[in-house]
Design an enzyme around this catalytic site. Structure first.
Site: not given
Lengths: 401, 401
Positions: A163-165, A168
């Protein structure tokens, strides 16, 4: 360095994965990304993995190609300098990226009062301003309960902060879209993005939500690819491979490579399923695995690999991260995306640049992450005209580092 | 619809997740994204999940807000029309996105001969033009061997196509960056992006590769967050929750909510570890879980939740996808990112728009995916000036649908 974004200037005040990765994505395309941290480093400055002496490989990995400014952000003088940097003039500047709460010195209206066309992107946990990280978003959107061994009912977290990636990259999308708009209209704005909303949107886009609403929630299928044929198998020498027959061509290649087409046709006829249709390959996955598995188990990887490659099969072996890091030429400077760099605090290390390859420009080589505060004096001079003697005074007062 | 990219026109000829998601990302910000498929639909037109009558929820989910043109791409006349659409004039057009091999009618030089400033983004499996999909990239980069139960040595595939999703956003980044460059210089170009390179770059950025090169390859830690405190726990009523103490503030909130600060301090002293340091919380994770676990196990979720919320803990429960889809208000039109749409072939369904919220513009409501070929006549008329009678002839010849 003459990247596709050369000339663009972005100030970043952020931590952890998503927002710093967004900034690094722009930096690796040539933008001047100035990361502001508080003296001594921000929340992610010691994030594991670390070297023996505590230098964060995580921090170095996500802040490559940026400049670093260290300010005492607890002091009003430090915050004043940060606001001045964010809103410094320049037609291709005034872009600000943060995952801190947009209050106080980060309040959009305050920044806008200094530079009317400032673009601020604020990454939040949930859209209400509440706390959420990759792991909690993942728990909420349901994926851990249909990951892993079908015999288990325990949740299985992903290790990759997916999810972060994704977020980002979306940070970079949002800043580029807003910058385009500003160039056409002169208008800046505040762009908000919630990590949790990214998770919710994706499980909607992929059909998971609608399946569940229609009473057919996704089940655990272990390592099987849903809706076609694909799964892991063990070779004679105990290696694992992932083979995929998603498209018709991939499926025919796999059958050809292993010489199982006749047997497969027989099974299809027995089951009354046209296996040229991908969904039927999923329906018949157990029977198909019963044909394919033994053919793979009969051969060591060294014998299997050329067979699969010759037929153009879509497959790969499961490598350990050690194998990848130490023996895969694609994960080395033989791949032009990589370079060996001298990383302060770490030494020689392999660094990846941006995977995007723009034919009109040379690839921008990945540059190391800065030392904390490495560019404070330089940036304050360049952007705000702070002369050396004033910088010295600020330094003695503990406002800059 | 007045999105931030309104006026931009992108032609897409692609399939599956990454490239169509890249196109949809632009479409959901207001760009006119025209998806070209061959008559009868492309490789992903029947991709599962599907409805009872075979309409792909996957296809509908990843092609929202686009226009659809159907052409016989096996015929030279159909390919001629496709090339004409890709290179049609317009200052904000001439953007092309594909994950098909850039040969024949998709050869960049051929397209450039028709429109000198065309921007083409070609998504590939690996950088050599070989076949690779999310599942094979994942196997290669090592993640499945450090995912899941530490007691197992079997690979654990992720279910979320994380590499595709990251790459999909990077597709949008690449197109926006190239379009910015074209606006400044007049130059188009061919942008290449390999799914496998995205995987390799990310495991490098996160420090996984460098850890392994330094002889400390990432181990399996099950559902534990690496390098700080965070993991799943079961409640008294058999629910699962994920709790996170990554930052100091998060950790203090968790201890406060559960009333365990004293006990935690005692354990820290016994172990000789300063638990204010995140890495030490990882070192002491077993002991800390031994304190925290029973406090969570003593309460049903309904009692635990307000306790955690009141203290501002970073946590969430593991929901099933059914719970998410049918009872979570964040996954409903109560969240302004969502709308209920009438999807051809499916009926009423919940659709997510772009998670980015631009303060200067209204949110663009998600529009349904088109019916296959729904806009063929309209687009051929608009972009190429094809009059109705000629369209009729092309239709009778089986070239358009």
């Amino acid at each position: 360095m003459n990247g596709i974004l050369t000339g663009m200037r972005v100030v970043e005040a952020a931590a952890f994965v998503a927002a710093p990765l967004g900034g690094m994505t722009l930096a690796q395309m040539g933008a001047d990304v100035i990361r502001i941290d508080t003296l001594g480093g921000g929340l992610d400055y010691r994030r594991w993995p670390v070297t023996e002496d505590g230098t964060s490989l995580f921090w170095c990995g996500l802040n490559k190609s940026k400049r670093s400014v260290a300010l005492d952000l607890r002091s009003s003088a430090g915050r004043e300098l940060a606001m001045a940097l964010i809103t410094a003039p320049g037609p291709d500047a005034g872009l600000f990226l943060t995952n801190f709460p947009p209050r106080g010195w980060l309040d959009h209206e305050r920044l806008r009062a200094r530079r009317a066309d400032v673009i601020q992107l604020t990454l939040m946990g949930d859209r209400h301003g509440g706390s959420a990280v990759d792991y909690t978003v993942n728990a909420r959107v349901g994926v851990p309960l249909f990951t892993g061994d079908p015999a288990s009912e325990q949740p299985v977290n992903h290790v990759l902060p997916a999810w972060d990636l994704i977020t980002g990259q979306m940070v970079a999308v949002g800043l580029l879209a807003a910058e385009r708009h500003r160039r056409r209209t002169g208008e800046g704005q505040h762009v908000k993005l919630a990590l949790q909303d990214v998770g919710l949107a994706v499980v909607n886009h992929l059909g998971f939500v609608e399946e569940a609403r229609r009473g057919q929630p996704r089940q655990r299928h272990g390592n099987e690819l849903f809706g076609a044929f694909g799964r892991d198998f063990a070779t004679a020498d105990g290696q694992h491979v992932m083979v995929v027959g998603l498209t018709g061509k991939q499926w025919r290649s796999l059958c050809e490579a292993l010489g199982v087409q006749e047997e497969v046709d027989r099974v299809g006829a027995q089951l009354g399923l046209d296996l040229a249709q991908e969904g039927n390959r999923f329906r018949a996955r157990r029977e198909l695995a019963g044909i394919i598995g033994p053919r793979i188990a009969a051969r060591p990887l060294a014998e299997l690999a050329p067979l699969l490659d010759a037929a153009g099969v879509c497959w790969d072996r499961y490598q350990s991260i050690e194998q990848l890091a130490t023996s895969d030429p694609e994960c080395s400077p033989a791949n032009p995306m990589f370079a060996t760099i001298a990383q302060p605090g770490v030494g020689e290390m392999l660094a990846a640049g941006i995977p995007l390859d723009f034919s009109g420009l040379e690839r921008v080589a990945p540059a190391p992450a800065p030392r904390l505060g490495e560019h404070t004096e330089q940036v304050l001079h360049e952007l705000l005209g702070v002369p050396p003697e004033e910088f010295g005074r600020l330094h003695d007062q503990g406002i800059v580092g």
